[in-house]
Design an enzyme around this catalytic site. Structure first.
Site, PDB file in Angstrom:
ATOM      1  N   SER A 121       0.860  -1.184   0.000  1.00  0.00           N
ATOM      2  CA  SER A 121       0.000   0.000   0.000  1.00  0.00           C
ATOM      3  C   SER A 121       0.897   1.235   0.000  1.00  0.00           C
ATOM      4  CB  SER A 121      -0.874   0.020   1.252  1.00  0.00           C
ATOM      5  OG  SER A 121      -1.735  -1.100   1.298  1.00  0.00           O
ATOM      6  N   HIS A 152     -10.765  -3.324  -2.765  1.00  0.00           N
ATOM      7  CA  HIS A 152     -10.740  -4.466  -3.676  1.00  0.00           C
ATOM      8  C   HIS A 152     -12.123  -4.702  -4.309  1.00  0.00           C
ATOM      9  CE1 HIS A 152      -6.755  -4.990  -2.239  1.00  0.00           C
ATOM     10  NE2 HIS A 152      -6.998  -5.800  -1.242  1.00  0.00           N
TER      11      HIS A 152
END
Length: 271
Positions: free
Chosen positions: A54, A143
């Protein structure tokens, strides 16, 4: 050489050719598939030579890692969402989130402010069931959850991508592929080109990777799987480009100004 990435369709689509020897690579690459927050935490240990990360975590890891220009996730219309069973204020709410080092959590902290809500960390695929069951007030989803939250009876309260794009005019940086700096500049350049070639192969043979993709996304419909790939794999995945670099610098500048990530003078991208 070990490469860590998530089980999500965008990652398995991008790396199919590299893992299966369809494109040249400086050496064989072994897959390590894990939840992105697990990969974030492993990166603090320097466990893997190459890893999906990330961008929020990368803000803490610039001393030991450098981002590849290829293979990442940036874009427009890709933002994390805050969902709940119905409209409600977020101040003081118990909000489930996918990890303190995810970009989603950093964005929510930038928008609402640390301490403005009660964070509850859950694996990303546990968040919507927890919200639907009333275990938490709201959930910060990432997601494929972006496409499936209505199936859980949930409503969108906030789109953090819309907020970011409205604030900055820039695409949203979600995740990058990092290489340990101790691999050396020449080897890292070769890896970057191998990752770019892997995605180019997938674009040229779009149906070939789908068996591999479905192996790790077997609970998703074919329509959701392909929508996920279309959403998160784009030109920024081939090369972050000047606009993508500007977006990452803006994210880090805002996070540094709030004391959420430390400053670091190292170059952000490898080559």
């Amino acid at each position: 050489m070990k490469l860590g990435y998530s089980l999500c369709p965008n990652d398995t689509f991008i790396f199919y050719a590299l893992i299966h020897g369809k494109v040249p690579a400086p050496e064989p690459v072994e897959e390590v598939l894990e939840d992105v927050e697990t990969l974030n935490r492993w990166a603090f240990e320097g466990r893997l030579e190459l890893t999906k990360i990330s961008y929020a975590a990368y803000g803490h890891l610039r001393e030991g890692y450098v981002a590849l220009r290829a293979g990442g996730a940036l874009g427009r219309g890709v933002g994390p969402l805050v969902v709940a069973r119905g409209p409600r204020p977020l101040e003081g709410a118990r909000i489930a989130h996918p990890g303190r080092y995810t970009t989603a959590f950093l964005l929510l902290s930038l928008l609402l402010g640390e301490g403005a809500f009660e964070p509850v960390e859950l694996r990303y695929d546990r968040i919507m069931p927890a919200v639907a069951a009333g275990e938490v007030d709201a959930g910060l989803i990432i997601h494929e959850s972006r496409f499936t939250y209505p199936e859980h009876g949930l409503e969108k309260l906030l789109d953090l991508g819309e907020w970011w794009e409205g604030e900055t005019g820039l695409p949203l940086p979600l995740g990058a592929i990092l290489a340990r700096r101790d691999l050396g500049a020449a080897r890292i350049r070769e890896v970057n080109e191998a990752v770019r070639a892997s995605l180019a192969y997938a674009y040229a043979h779009p149906d070939e990777p789908m068996g591999y993709v479905r192996r790790y996304a077997d609970e998703l419909s074919d329509a959701v799987t392909r929508a996920h790939i279309r959403t998160y794999v784009n030109d920024f995945s081939l090369d972050v480009g000047a606009e993508g670099e500007a977006a990452v610098r803006e994210l880090f500048a805002r996070a540094e100004a709030r004391g959420l990530v430390p400053p670091n003078p190292n170059p952000l991208f490898c080559c």
